[in-house]
Design a protein around this motif. Structure first.
Motif, mmCIF file in Angstrom:
data_model
loop_
_atom_site.group_PDB
_atom_site.id
_atom_site.type_symbol
_atom_site.label_atom_id
_atom_site.label_comp_id
_atom_site.label_asym_id
_atom_site.label_seq_id
_atom_site.Cartn_x
_atom_site.Cartn_y
_atom_site.Cartn_z
ATOM 1 N N LEU A 205 0.826 -1.212 0.000
ATOM 2 C CA LEU A 205 0.000 0.000 0.000
ATOM 3 C C LEU A 205 0.858 1.259 0.000
ATOM 4 O O LEU A 205 0.456 2.299 -0.545
ATOM 5 N N SER A 206 2.035 1.168 0.627
ATOM 6 C CA SER A 206 2.919 2.343 0.731
ATOM 7 C C SER A 206 3.937 2.418 -0.403
ATOM 8 O O SER A 206 4.739 3.347 -0.453
ATOM 9 N N LEU A 207 3.907 1.440 -1.319
ATOM 10 C CA LEU A 207 4.861 1.416 -2.427
ATOM 11 C C LEU A 207 4.196 1.867 -3.727
ATOM 12 O O LEU A 207 2.979 1.775 -3.876
ATOM 13 N N PRO A 208 4.995 2.335 -4.687
ATOM 14 C CA PRO A 208 4.428 2.861 -5.929
ATOM 15 C C PRO A 208 4.121 1.764 -6.940
ATOM 16 O O PRO A 208 4.501 0.606 -6.764
ATOM 17 N N GLU A 209 3.451 2.145 -7.993
ATOM 18 C CA GLU A 209 3.234 1.287 -9.145
ATOM 19 C C GLU A 209 4.555 1.134 -9.907
ATOM 20 O O GLU A 209 5.489 1.924 -9.729
ATOM 21 N N SER A 210 4.647 0.115 -10.732
ATOM 22 C CA SER A 210 5.826 -0.068 -11.584
ATOM 23 C C SER A 210 6.012 1.145 -12.485
ATOM 24 O O SER A 210 5.071 1.562 -13.172
ATOM 25 N N PRO A 211 7.232 1.736 -12.512
ATOM 26 C CA PRO A 211 7.454 2.912 -13.368
ATOM 27 C C PRO A 211 7.238 2.607 -14.848
ATOM 28 O O PRO A 211 6.778 3.467 -15.597
ATOM 29 N N ARG A 212 7.551 1.409 -15.266
ATOM 30 C CA ARG A 212 7.357 1.067 -16.678
ATOM 31 C C ARG A 212 5.866 1.043 -17.030
ATOM 32 O O ARG A 212 5.464 1.525 -18.090
ATOM 33 N N TRP A 213 5.047 0.476 -16.150
ATOM 34 C CA TRP A 213 3.604 0.440 -16.414
ATOM 35 C C TRP A 213 3.044 1.863 -16.467
ATOM 36 O O TRP A 213 2.209 2.185 -17.326
ATOM 37 N N LEU A 214 3.498 2.731 -15.550
ATOM 38 C CA LEU A 214 3.036 4.126 -15.549
ATOM 39 C C LEU A 214 3.419 4.826 -16.853
ATOM 40 O O LEU A 214 2.599 5.527 -17.454
ATOM 41 N N TYR A 215 4.655 4.627 -17.278
ATOM 42 C CA TYR A 215 5.120 5.261 -18.523
ATOM 43 C C TYR A 215 4.327 4.728 -19.709
ATOM 44 O O TYR A 215 3.942 5.478 -20.604
ATOM 45 N N ARG A 216 4.057 3.446 -19.699
ATOM 46 C CA ARG A 216 3.300 2.806 -20.795
ATOM 47 C C ARG A 216 1.891 3.379 -20.885
ATOM 48 O O ARG A 216 1.289 3.406 -21.972
ATOM 49 N N ASP A 248 8.205 2.145 -27.073
ATOM 50 C CA ASP A 248 7.856 2.445 -28.469
ATOM 51 C C ASP A 248 8.017 1.210 -29.349
ATOM 52 O O ASP A 248 7.166 0.929 -30.209
ATOM 53 N N ALA A 249 9.102 0.468 -29.124
ATOM 54 C CA ALA A 249 9.337 -0.761 -29.895
ATOM 55 C C ALA A 249 8.261 -1.797 -29.587
ATOM 56 O O ALA A 249 7.798 -2.525 -30.473
ATOM 57 N N GLU A 250 7.849 -1.851 -28.313
ATOM 58 C CA GLU A 250 6.800 -2.782 -27.897
ATOM 59 C C GLU A 250 5.484 -2.471 -28.602
ATOM 60 O O GLU A 250 4.775 -3.370 -29.071
ATOM 61 N N LYS A 251 5.159 -1.187 -28.704
ATOM 62 C CA LYS A 251 3.927 -0.773 -29.379
ATOM 63 C C LYS A 251 3.978 -1.081 -30.873
ATOM 64 O O LYS A 251 2.965 -1.469 -31.468
ATOM 65 N N GLU A 252 5.166 -0.929 -31.464
ATOM 66 C CA GLU A 252 5.329 -1.256 -32.880
ATOM 67 C C GLU A 252 5.136 -2.752 -33.107
ATOM 68 O O GLU A 252 4.525 -3.180 -34.081
ATOM 69 N N ASN A 253 5.677 -3.558 -32.198
ATOM 70 C CA ASN A 253 5.517 -5.019 -32.304
ATOM 71 C C ASN A 253 4.047 -5.414 -32.217
ATOM 72 O O ASN A 253 3.597 -6.353 -32.889
ATOM 73 N N GLU A 254 3.282 -4.709 -31.364
ATOM 74 C CA GLU A 254 1.868 -5.016 -31.209
ATOM 75 C C GLU A 254 1.084 -4.749 -32.492
ATOM 76 O O GLU A 254 0.089 -5.410 -32.773
ATOM 77 N N LYS A 255 1.560 -3.774 -33.279
ATOM 78 C CA LYS A 255 0.913 -3.508 -34.563
ATOM 79 C C LYS A 255 1.105 -4.692 -35.515
ATOM 80 O O LYS A 255 0.244 -4.999 -36.326
ATOM 81 N N GLU A 256 2.260 -5.359 -35.360
ATOM 82 C CA GLU A 256 2.572 -6.503 -36.225
ATOM 83 C C GLU A 256 1.926 -7.786 -35.731
ATOM 84 O O GLU A 256 1.378 -8.572 -36.503
ATOM 85 N N THR A 257 1.990 -8.008 -34.402
ATOM 86 C CA THR A 257 1.509 -9.287 -33.857
ATOM 87 C C THR A 257 0.074 -9.214 -33.346
ATOM 88 O O THR A 257 -0.561 -10.246 -33.148
ATOM 89 N N LEU A 485 13.046 -11.551 -29.435
ATOM 90 C CA LEU A 485 12.642 -10.535 -28.461
ATOM 91 C C LEU A 485 11.154 -10.229 -28.497
ATOM 92 O O LEU A 485 10.486 -10.202 -27.465
ATOM 93 N N GLN A 486 10.579 -10.023 -29.687
ATOM 94 C CA GLN A 486 9.187 -9.611 -29.767
ATOM 95 C C GLN A 486 8.206 -10.716 -29.377
ATOM 96 O O GLN A 486 7.040 -10.459 -29.091
ATOM 97 N N TYR A 487 8.696 -11.970 -29.342
ATOM 98 C CA TYR A 487 7.826 -13.094 -28.968
ATOM 99 C C TYR A 487 8.224 -13.721 -27.626
ATOM 100 O O TYR A 487 7.724 -14.779 -27.268
ATOM 101 N N ARG A 488 9.135 -13.051 -26.905
ATOM 102 C CA ARG A 488 9.653 -13.675 -25.687
ATOM 103 C C ARG A 488 8.572 -13.863 -24.637
ATOM 104 O O ARG A 488 8.495 -14.896 -23.975
ATOM 105 N N GLY A 489 7.697 -12.872 -24.488
ATOM 106 C CA GLY A 489 6.627 -12.983 -23.497
ATOM 107 C C GLY A 489 5.642 -14.087 -23.824
ATOM 108 O O GLY A 489 5.324 -14.922 -22.977
#
Length: 581
Positions: A205-216, A248-257, A485-489
């Motif tokens: 409760l006292s800790l922040p959200e992931s900075p990457r998720w916030l930026y995304r 940005d690269a992740e969003k570009e990959n989503e356009k493809e996949t 990389l784009q399919y690692r997840g």
């Protein structure tokens, strides 16, 4: 570790980790708070092994029905499969922090439901709830730690999550042992899991959200504020720039996949390199489970009882050895996986596993051959109504042994003076069990008195020593390196689902197999599965040690073919010289 992920870290990375977290304690606070999810993961998957012994005593139908015991154990795994899927969706939709808080709520409710359960079906509901939490934690805790850690120490901090999982399993065995004399025994064992869940909930409760998720999600100022607490001022802008480039690269990959899971899976399966990677990734994940590891982690005290140790406290104490060795093996793996390679460690691990399982089967065969015989005189001491019906109506009761008695679903009450002498074959129910113990005899319902029992415990320990540094951790490392990389997840997710499903199959069938094939036959069967796994790893899984991701892709595109020793040929390509013939 039987399930969950491990991220490899170099020795220098661990040194840098201590230096960085000493200067910036906030980083360690983030990692350890999220890492409690790993501890809960390990605890809830390990605690049932000891609790089951006492649940059987309180509920006669559980003691009589093998499928009910298997269901109580395996429903947490079934819940985890669903929880992992829900966790992946929640991570993207609501954020990592809320997913961890949600997992804590499920852990707590599940623990309380199990602790107050008036009937076996309520325990099963509690196990499903806990399993949902386990699945969500397995997806979210490593992700949160990874995204809230400086890149240079990320591997080391995420590795602590893996250590906390095996540490949680070890802790569960200690807790089980501590509550053997407490009123309510298994209720305390299962209920204690609610405490760390509450602690983590309050900390998060006292800790922040992931900075990457916030930026995304375009909350750049909030992400910057968190990163300022993690990175030195001279590194902040570079990290923000790297994060922007990655997203940005992740969003570009989503356009493809495609953005949805079905589109991503369809796109991945159309890619030849991904298919080759999945062949290797799924092979090692399925092999990890079908060597039988979770029969040991979930049923270890029961297996010790199969070996002839009737005392539940003794069975739990001896099982503590296997859990401790598993935790140590995770540390050993980190030290040697980059020196000797992933493929070599898995092959050596599988050879050790197969040998241990075969010898363990032989020990159980010998124990069965030397089981104490049944004495008609001893049996009659408890009255005709107490004697096992199958024994009294058998055509040749004089040839019956303790093992014959257990196969007839009755129980063996040992000779009061010496448990290796002929004893009684009695109906297996609570009243007669108490009568047997009142006469200073030992009650055996899972295994028979045996002088070979200590060998079985030693071999279980050797099995864990063979398994943990190789097949325990390396399959997760392979799956972190084998996909583009784009399919690692998505590739790692598909392989992880194959691991959970294999885990469910093994845990749901183990006791049924021991009933149908006997302990020896069951471990021979797992030895057979392990041999098939060894062959599959040899032919399908390349060495990825020291290779750049691009080099792994080229190797998979070309197709991996191991060198057969009998041909005596030397491979000249880098990819094949990296593999162990």
């Amino acid at each position: 570790m039987a399930e969950g992920g491990v991220v490899k870290a170099e020795k220098t990375e661990f040194t840098e980790c201590w230096r960085t977290t000493w200067k910036t304690p906030y980083i360690m606070r983030l990692a350890l708070s999220a890492g409690i999810g790993g501890l809960l993961f390990g605890y809830d998957t390990g605690v049932i092994s000891g609790a089951l012994l006492y649940i059987k005593e309180d509920f006669e139908q559980v003691n009589k029905k093998t499928w009910l015991q298997e269901t109580i154990v395996s429903m947490a795994v079934a819940g985890a499969i669903i929880g992992a899927a829900i966790g992946g969706w929640m991570n993207d939709r609501f954020g990592r922090k809320k997913s961890i808080l949600g997992a804590d709520v499920l852990f707590f409710i599940g623990a309380i439901v199990m602790a107050v359960a008036p009937a076996p079906w309520v325990i099963i509901i509690g196990r499903i709830l806990v399993g949902l939490g386990v699945g969500m934690a397995s997806m979210t805790a490593p992700l949160y730690i990874s995204e809230a850690s400086p890149a240079r120490i990320r591997g080391a901090l995420v590795s602590t999550n893996g250590l906390l999982i095996t540490g949680g399993q070890f802790l569960s065995y200690l807790i089980n042992l501590a509550f053997t004399k407490a009123p309510g025994t298994w209720r305390w064992m299962l209920g204690v899991a609610g405490l760390p869940a509450v602690i983590q909930f309050l900390l998060m409760l006292s800790l922040p959200e992931s900075p990457r998720w916030l930026y995304r999600h375009d909350k750049v100022d909030e992400a910057r504020a968190i990163l300022e607490k993690i990175y030195p001022a001279d590194e902040l802008e570079a990290e923000l720039a790297a994060m922007k480039q990655s997203i940005d690269a992740e969003k570009e990959n989503e356009k493809e996949t495609g953005a949805d899971i079905i589109s991503k899976v369809r796109s991945a399966l159309k890619n030849k390199i991904v298919r080759q990677g999945l062949k290797a990734g799924i092979t090692v994940q399925v092999a990890q489970q079908f060597v039988g590891i979770n029969t040991v982690m979930y049923y270890s005290p029961t297996i010790v009882q199969f070996a002839g140790f009737a005392s539940k406290k003794t069975a739990l104490a001896l099982s503590l050895i296997t859990s401790g060795l598993n935790a140590v093996g995770s540390i050993v793996s980190m030290a040697f996986v980059d020196r000797y390679g992933r493929r070599r460690m898995m092959i050596i691990s599988m050879i050790g596993i197969i040998l241990c399982l075969i010898v363990l089967s032989v020990v159980f065969i010998e124990a069965s051959k030397h089981a104490p015989s049944i004495s008609g005189t001893e049996s009659s001491r408890f009255g005709t109504n107490s004697t096992c019906h199958a024994y009294t109506t058998a055509p040749n009761p004089s040839k019956w042994s303790c093992m014959s008695c257990l196969k007839a679903e009755c129980a063996f009450c040992s000779h009061a003076g010496n448990e290796y002498l002929p004893g009684s074959c009695l109906d297996n129910n609570k009243g007669i069990r108490q009568l047997c113990r009142a006469g200073h005899s030992t009650w055996f319902e899972s295994g028979c008195p045996s002088k070979f029992g200590f060998l079985a415990v030693i071999l279980l320990g050797m099995y864990i020593v063979s398994y943990s540094p190789g097949m325990g951790t390396v399959p997760w490392i392979v799956n972190s390196e084998i996909y583009p990389l784009q399919y690692r997840g998505i590739g790692g997710g598909i392989a992880a689902v194959s691991n959970w499903i294999s885990n469910l199959i093994v845990s749901e069938t183990f006791l049924t197999l021991t009933k149908a094939l006997g302990s020896a036959g069951t471990f021979f069967l797992f030895a057979g599965f392990s041999f098939i796994g060894l062959i599959a790893i040899y032919f399908f899984v390349p060495e990825t040690k020291g290779l750049q991701f691009e080099e792994v892709e080229k190797m998979l595109e070309k197709g991996f073919k191991p060198e057969l020793p009998c041909l005596g040929k030397k491979n000249k390509s880098r990819s094949e010289t990296q593999s162990m013939a």
